[in-house]
Design an enzyme around this catalytic site. Structure first.
Site, short mmCIF file in Angstrom:
data_model
loop_
_atom_site.label_atom_id
_atom_site.label_comp_id
_atom_site.label_asym_id
_atom_site.label_seq_id
_atom_site.Cartn_x
_atom_site.Cartn_y
_atom_site.Cartn_z
N ALA A 172 0.73 -1.14 0.00
CA ALA A 172 0.08 0.28 0.07
C ALA A 172 0.82 1.31 0.16
CB ALA A 172 -0.89 0.10 1.19
N ASP A 173 2.06 1.31 0.59
CA ASP A 173 2.95 2.31 0.81
C ASP A 173 3.56 2.41 -0.47
OD1 ASP A 173 2.65 3.23 3.34
OD2 ASP A 173 4.00 1.90 4.19
N LEU A 174 3.98 1.61 -1.04
CA LEU A 174 4.92 1.57 -2.35
C LEU A 174 3.84 1.99 -3.44
CD1 LEU A 174 6.90 -1.92 -2.07
CD2 LEU A 174 7.73 0.40 -1.79
#
Length: 392
Positions: A172-174
């Site tokens: 999700a961050d990436l």
């Protein structure tokens, strides 16, 4: 710096992973990225470990090293008027500013979006939040695993419906960083025509929903709720991980033509009752798995992969990360870069996934990458540059 974005200055006010991944992508393409960190502690990920490397009194987190190459670091206390003036000097010269503070934090620091863009109307601002900057839950803190769960990804990942699993990297961050960099480039393209900057917003929630792909329309159009079902595709069969004598291999038969090739190569009848079409095979997936694994039971993985290649069936192994980074194909694609770190010496890092070629076919991909910085490593140069009124 070299690269297609070498004329850009990026002010990076982010920490952890989503924002730093976005700014690293811009730095990989040649942008000058100035990472603003908290004095004393710096980016949260400087303390995320083990593993740490280097001398105990100057140890470095490998987590931080994964997402901060091609950046300069300056430590600024944004509650200190002198340090705040340095930041504003950077803002005045910047093309892009990236932030992932919780909603309202910048405003409380006197650095709200209206003030930033009043000072620099050409500024493109990327704002990354956990669940969106507005809406009924817009103020929620966002961490990757929470977002993976809330955005449905964990319900699709695992051995079965009762075994939700996180993806093995903070996806999700990436994805938020990738979508953010994509949005920045779109806003810069529009600025070239209008002369005006704008605000780009994305979130961990949005990034995961944005990659639901067929699982999303499976619900919104067909009314079916996708569930985790291990290592086999919900809409294609056979497509997944299949056991053989000494382990397992993966095959992907994404067309009826490939099914026929597979059957011809391994002595199966492609028109067997109940197996002639993909829809039929999906309906009896367990039977298909039994058929394929029955064929593979007398094969070891390496000769099996060779046979699959000979037949023309897409196939592969499941590699551990050490095997991936030792694979000559990975090296051939420029996916490893060597940098010189000020305390750790020579390092090999996972590299950027893009390559560039000119019209004659010569590669012009940037190769002069720099190591992730020490905290406040570039303070003197940046402060001097700002105070002198220098350009980029």
């Amino acid at each position: 710096m070299t690269g297609p974005l070498s004329d850009l200055l990026v002010v990076d006010l982010t920490r952890a992973l989503a924002g730093p991944h976005a700014t690293q992508m811009l730095g990989d393409l040649g942008a000058r990225v100035v990472k603003v960190e908290a004095p004393g502690s710096g980016d949260d990920t400087r303390g995320w470990g083990p593993p740490f490397v280097g001398d105990p009194d100057a140890r470095q987190s490998t987590y931080f090293l994964c997402t901060n190459r091609n950046k300069e670091s300056i430590a600024l206390d944004l509650k200190d008027e002198g340090d705040k003036a340095v930041l504003l000097g950077l803002v005045d010269r910047a093309d892009v500013l990236v932030e992932n503070f919780r909603t309202g934090v910048l405003e409380r620091l006197g650095l709200g979006i209206e003030e930033l863009m009043r000072r620099n109307p050409r500024l493109v601002v990327l704002s990354i939040t956990g669940f969106g900057h507005d809406g009924p839950e817009g103020g929620r803190a966002g961490y990757d695993q929470i977002a993976q769960g809330e955005a449905g990804l964990m319900s699709l990942t695992g051995s079965g419906p009762d075994d939700p699993q996180r993806v093995g990297v903070p996806i999700a961050d990436l994805l938020s960083g990738m979508y953010g960099a994509y949005g920045i480039l779109a806003a810069l393209h529009e600025r070239a025509a209008t002369g005006k900057g704008q605000v780009v917003r994305t979130s961990l929630l949005a990034s995961v929903v944005g990659v639901h792909a067929f699982q999303g329309t499976r619900w919104t159009v067909a009314g079916e709720v996708g569930r985790a079902q291990g290592n086999h595709h919900p809409s294609i069969a056979p497509y997944g991980l299949f056991r053989c004598r000494d382990g397992a291999v993966q095959i992907a038969l994404g067309s009826e033509g490939l099914w026929k090739k597979f059957c011809a190569g391994f002595g199966l009848d492609p028109d067997a009752e109940g197996l002639a079409t993909n829809s039929e095979r999906v309906a009896v997936r367990e039977r298909v798995i039994e058929v394929v694994e029955g064929v593979f039971a007398d094969w070891d993985s390496e000769p099996l992969l060779a046979r699959l290649a000979e037949v023309g069936v897409p196939a592969g192994k499941v590699r551990t990360l050490d095997e991936v980074y030792e694979w000559d194909q990975v090296a051939s694609q420029g996916l490893l870069v060597d940098v010189e770190h000020p305390t750790l010496g020579g390092l090999t890092l996972p590299g950027p996934p893009l390559r560039f070629f000119d019209a004659t076919g010569d590669e012009v991909t940037r190769t002069d990458h720099t190591a992730p910085p020490l905290l406040d490593q570039h303070s003197d140069e940046i402060r001097s540059w700002v105070s002198s009124g220098g350009g980029q």
